[in-house]
Design a protein around this motif. Structure first.
Motif: not given
Length: 96
Positions: A3-31
Motif C-alpha cells: 500500500d505504501l509503494k502504491d501510494s508513492k507510485d500514485t503520488k509520483a504519477k500525479l506529479i509527473a502528469s501535473s507537470l505536463q498539464v500545468f506546463g502546457s495549460k497553466g494553473y488556471a487552465g488545468t482541471s
C-alpha cells in the motif's frame, strides 16, 4: 508495504502528469479531472494525497526545486578548474 509503494507510485504519477498539464495549460487552465485522467487515477486521489489542486501544484514546484538543486549540486557546483567551470555552466544553460 504494498500500500505504501502504491501510494508513492500514485503520488509520483500525479506529479509527473501535473507537470505536463500545468506546463502546457497553466494553473488556471488545468482541471483536477484533467490531471487525474492524464495520470490514469481517480480524481479523488488528488485531494487525498495533496489536499486539492493547490497542494498538488505546490508539490510540483517542490519537485522542480528538488531536481534543480540536485542538478546544481552534482553538475555545476565545485568546479576543479576554469575550464571545468565553463563546461559546467554550459551544462546548466543547456539543462534550462
Amino acid at each position: 508495504m504494498s500500500d505504501l509503494k502504491d501510494s508513492k507510485d500514485t503520488k509520483a504519477k500525479l506529479i509527473a502528469s501535473s507537470l505536463q498539464v500545468f506546463g502546457s495549460k497553466g494553473y488556471a487552465g488545468t482541471s483536477v479531472k484533467e490531471i487525474a485522467e492524464s495520470a490514469g487515477v481517480n480524481s479523488a486521489l488528488i485531494s487525498y494525497h495533496f489536499g486539492g489542486k493547490e497542494g498538488l501544484y505546490q508539490a510540483c514546484f517542490d519537485q522542480f526545486v528538488k531536481e534543480w538543486t540536485e542538478f546544481l549540486e552534482s553538475k555545476i557546483l565545485r568546479p576543479t578548474s576554469k575550464e571545468d567551470f565553463y563546461f559546467r555552466l554550459r551544462l546548466m544553460v543547456e539543462h534550462m
